[in-house]
Write an enzyme that holds these catalytic residues in place. Structure first.
Site, PDB file in Angstrom:
ATOM      1  N   MET A   1      26.467  13.795  36.090  1.00 35.62           N
ATOM      2  CA  MET A   1      26.972  12.923  37.139  1.00 35.62           C
ATOM      3  C   MET A   1      27.690  13.748  38.193  1.00 35.62           C
ATOM      4  O   MET A   1      28.715  14.369  37.902  1.00 35.62           O
ATOM      5  CB  MET A   1      27.938  11.898  36.536  1.00 35.62           C
ATOM      6  CG  MET A   1      28.760  11.128  37.558  1.00 35.62           C
ATOM      7  SD  MET A   1      29.906  10.025  36.751  1.00 35.62           S
ATOM      8  CE  MET A   1      31.099   9.799  38.054  1.00 35.62           C
ATOM      9  N   CYS A   2      27.130  13.843  39.365  1.00 37.42           N
ATOM     10  CA  CYS A   2      27.825  14.329  40.554  1.00 37.42           C
ATOM     11  C   CYS A   2      27.765  15.837  40.764  1.00 37.42           C
ATOM     12  O   CYS A   2      27.723  16.615  39.819  1.00 37.42           O
ATOM     13  CB  CYS A   2      29.276  13.881  40.600  1.00 37.42           C
ATOM     14  SG  CYS A   2      29.518  12.121  40.356  1.00 37.42           S
ATOM     15  N   THR A   3      27.803  16.198  42.026  1.00 32.54           N
ATOM     16  CA  THR A   3      27.838  17.582  42.465  1.00 32.54           C
ATOM     17  C   THR A   3      28.790  17.684  43.650  1.00 32.54           C
ATOM     18  O   THR A   3      28.756  16.846  44.538  1.00 32.54           O
ATOM     19  CB  THR A   3      26.439  18.058  42.910  1.00 32.54           C
ATOM     20  OG1 THR A   3      25.509  17.896  41.841  1.00 32.54           O
ATOM     21  CG2 THR A   3      26.460  19.517  43.350  1.00 32.54           C
TER      22      THR A   3
END
Length: 372
Positions: free
Chosen positions: A1-3
């Site tokens: 989840m997410c960068t």
């Protein structure tokens, strides 16, 4: 989840981008939060403060801050880290509910150095809360950066606060822990090794791609070019819509992306489910004490036809309050949502989840605001 990716030398500007990846809609709106707002830790209220700096934030269900930048150019981003362990609650330390963790830093600090110094001295403890709308137990780490190009990552491992502070820490994704990510990335071409750049959605692969491309950018000739370049990097790390991977419900599609110019204080937002990109220059917003909180309703206004696009500072509408929920209030929302879902069979839960959950959350928020 997410960068999260930071580009500290974009021809005199510091540019940062992030993707929000999750398996369900988070009903994100943008909010303008002025100086002078009184807040507390949302646990027992032992830690309280008055916001020194105004900010623009992206919310989750309008009950917590998950991304944002303050008027001094300090930005912050919450991302998933499955290894997070916040330890046993210890009232001798400052405590911050997970819902207000990010906002505390935006409210109180101008630079990464100030935030790190306070954290090292006081050793704050994050108190986790269950996701009131989906039943999951968020495990998060926090990245911050400022207009000077400084950067820090905060993680809680085995109950201990780990702080990684360096201008060289340009990228953060998810598992494994940050120290391990720094070692894993060294095996790829252009990053210290000889293996080809990886292409999967795995967090370590996204880390490698983001770091490779942000270190291989030509000098931009304009803010437009700099922000476009950062959008291209985070899009390269975005995750396609798909069924959640077995055993990895949070390894899911990208819902939205933001790109922030910390030097010139521009915040841009792009949804993957709505066609229009919007941005706001913080200089055009009134952050003075008493100016009032204001909301950019992305759920309604990012429509295909007749929706807002481009520069949107005059589309922020004054709203009664951005209410960050306490640990207890998150439990109450969870109970209300649980009753809603238990009233229908499993096949229909997905159909009602989006709008009806949002309605339940908003109804509870009205109650909380009136009671406080």
């Amino acid at each position: 989840m997410c960068t999260r990716v930071m580009w500290p030398d974009a021809d005199g500007s510091v540019i940062v981008g992030r993707n929000m990846d999750f398996h369900q809609d988070l009903h994100t709106n943008l909010w303008k939060l002025p100086r002078g707002i009184n807040r507390d830790d949302r646990v027992e209220g032992n830690l309280s403060w008055t916001a020194k700096y105004g900010s623009v934030i992206a919310g989750v269900y309008d009950i917590l801050s998950t991304d944002g930048v303050n008027e001094r150019g300090l930005a912050a981003h919450l991302l998933w880290l499955a290894e997070s362990d916040y330890g046993t609650a210890d009232e001798s330390r400052p405590q911050l509910a997970m819902s207000v963790w990010l906002q505390y830093y935006l409210d109180n600090f101008e630079t990464v150095g100030e935030a790190v110094a306070w954290s090292q001295k006081h050793q704050p403890q994050v108190i986790p809360m269950a996701d009131p709308t989906g039943g999951s137990k968020p495990a998060l780490h926090l990245a911050i950066e400022d207009a000077s190009g400084d950067s820090a990552i905060f993680e809680y491992i085995d109950g201990e606060l780990k702080i990684y502070h360096s201008r060289d820490y340009l990228v953060m994704t998810n598992s494994p822990t940050y120290d391990q990510q720094l070692e894993l990335v060294k095996k790829y071409t252009g990053l210290g090794g000889d293996q080809p750049l990886p292409g999967t959605c795995a967090a370590a692969d996204r880390f490698a791609r983001a770091l490779y491309y942000v270190q291989d950018q030509p000098v931009p000739t304009s803010q437009l070019q700099a922000m476009a370049a950062m959008f291209s990097i985070v899009r390269n790390c975005a995750q396609p819509f798909r069924n959640p991977e077995p055993g990895k419900p949070d390894a899911s599609q990208t819902l939205w992306s933001v790109v922030i110019d910390l030097t010139n204080l521009r915040y841009a937002f792009e949804s993957t489910t709505r066609p229009n990109v919007v941005w706001v220059d913080l200089k055009d917003l009134d952050f003075s004490e008493g100016a009032g909180e204001a909301k950019l309703d992305l759920l309604s206004d990012l429509a295909l036809e007749g929706g807002v696009a481009g520069e949107v500072h005059d589309h922020f509408d004054k709203h009664h309050r951005f209410h960050i929920v306490s640990i207890k209030q998150a439990e109450l929302i969870g109970e209300a949502v649980g009753k809603l879902l238990s009233a229908v069979d499993g096949a229909k839960q997905d159909e009602i989840r989006a709008q009806e959950i949002q309605d339940r959350v908003q109804a509870k928020l009205v109650e909380f605001v009136k009671s406080e």
